[in-house]
Design a protein around this motif. Structure first.
Motif, mmCIF file in Angstrom:
data_model
loop_
_atom_site.group_PDB
_atom_site.id
_atom_site.type_symbol
_atom_site.label_atom_id
_atom_site.label_comp_id
_atom_site.label_asym_id
_atom_site.label_seq_id
_atom_site.Cartn_x
_atom_site.Cartn_y
_atom_site.Cartn_z
ATOM 1 N N GLY A 1 0.662 -0.935 -0.133
ATOM 2 C CA GLY A 1 -0.042 -0.133 0.201
ATOM 3 C C GLY A 1 1.039 1.564 -0.270
ATOM 4 N N LEU B 1 -9.792 4.439 1.751
ATOM 5 C CA LEU B 1 -8.667 4.517 1.738
ATOM 6 C C LEU B 1 -7.671 3.114 1.228
ATOM 7 C CD1 LEU B 1 -7.179 3.959 5.457
ATOM 8 C CD2 LEU B 1 -8.854 2.038 5.364
ATOM 9 N N PRO C 1 -5.228 -0.314 1.099
ATOM 10 C CA PRO C 1 -4.573 -1.674 2.355
ATOM 11 C C PRO C 1 -3.433 -1.672 1.818
ATOM 12 C CG PRO C 1 -6.497 -1.849 0.480
ATOM 13 C CD PRO C 1 -5.791 -0.798 -0.083
ATOM 14 N N TYR D 1 -6.320 -8.853 0.727
ATOM 15 C CA TYR D 1 -5.748 -7.998 1.860
ATOM 16 C C TYR D 1 -5.534 -7.220 3.473
ATOM 17 C CZ TYR D 1 -11.035 -5.795 0.928
ATOM 18 O OH TYR D 1 -12.412 -5.884 0.876
ATOM 19 N N TYR E 1 -5.219 -4.026 6.006
ATOM 20 C CA TYR E 1 -5.276 -2.677 6.785
ATOM 21 C C TYR E 1 -4.375 -2.659 7.536
ATOM 22 C CZ TYR E 1 -9.101 -1.322 3.225
ATOM 23 O OH TYR E 1 -9.427 -1.303 2.045
#
Length: 188
Positions: free
Chosen positions: A41, A130, A132, A164, A166
């Motif tokens: 990311g 957002l 990831p 994925y 975060y």
């Protein structure tokens, strides 16, 4: 028709790689795709920032400095993919990406970058979504070889997966997410 899976203790029905438009594939295609493709990311964010900077007067994007995982993302039309992997991508939708110029071909030198698959996507990550911490893409099918678990009646299904996660300081940090796209490529 059935394609099934256990823990390969009794056989298996799934094989790496995409199917062509007729729902078939070759053993070399399965071997080539027997891997997952990962993008960080932070590298997506760096690429977006570099692209945005290149849009300023007197600036340009240095394509030799695009992060490797962004540059070689297995998305439709990627002109750099074969440089790294030694084989050409099929001309069909694969890994999801933001198509900056809407030309239907992934080219990070044109501002394109990896993203999650979202058929309702009206905007890219650079417009408030957002990003990831990592996206992993893999694709498999049920027609790459003989079914040794469920028998001969294949579905001719291609399964594309985004795995994925975060980086967060709450419950999101303890989770992984999986996005599956099932594509029936049979004539039925």
């Amino acid at each position: 028709r059935l394609s099934a899976s256990t823990y390969r203790t009794e056989g298996y029905d799934y094989f790496s790689g995409p199917l062509d438009v007729n729902g078939i594939t070759e053993s070399q295609t399965c071997k080539n795709w027997d891997q997952r493709f990962s993008v960080n990311g932070d590298n997506i964010k760096k690429h977006i920032q570099a692209w945005n900077n290149a849009q300023l007067p007197g600036q340009h994007l240095d394509c030799t400095k695009i992060p490797v995982d962004v540059k070689y993302w297995p998305a439709q039309g990627n002109p750099y993919f074969a440089e790294k992997y030694g084989w050409e991508l099929p001309d069909q939708p694969l890994a999801a990406y933001w198509d900056y110029n809407s030309d239907g071909k992934y080219n990070p030198c044109d501002g394109d970058y990896p993203m999650l698959d979202d058929n309702k996507c009206q905007k890219g990550f650079h417009e408030g979504k957002l990003v990831p911490a990592e996206i992993n893409f893999l694709v498999y099918n049920d027609n790459g070889n003989e079914h040794t678990l469920s028998g001969p009646n294949r579905i001719q299904m291609e399964i594309q997966v985004n795995a994925y996660a975060y980086s967060a300081h709450d419950e999101l940090n303890d989770m992984t997410f999986y996005q599956y796209k099932l594509i029936n490529k049979s004539q039925d």
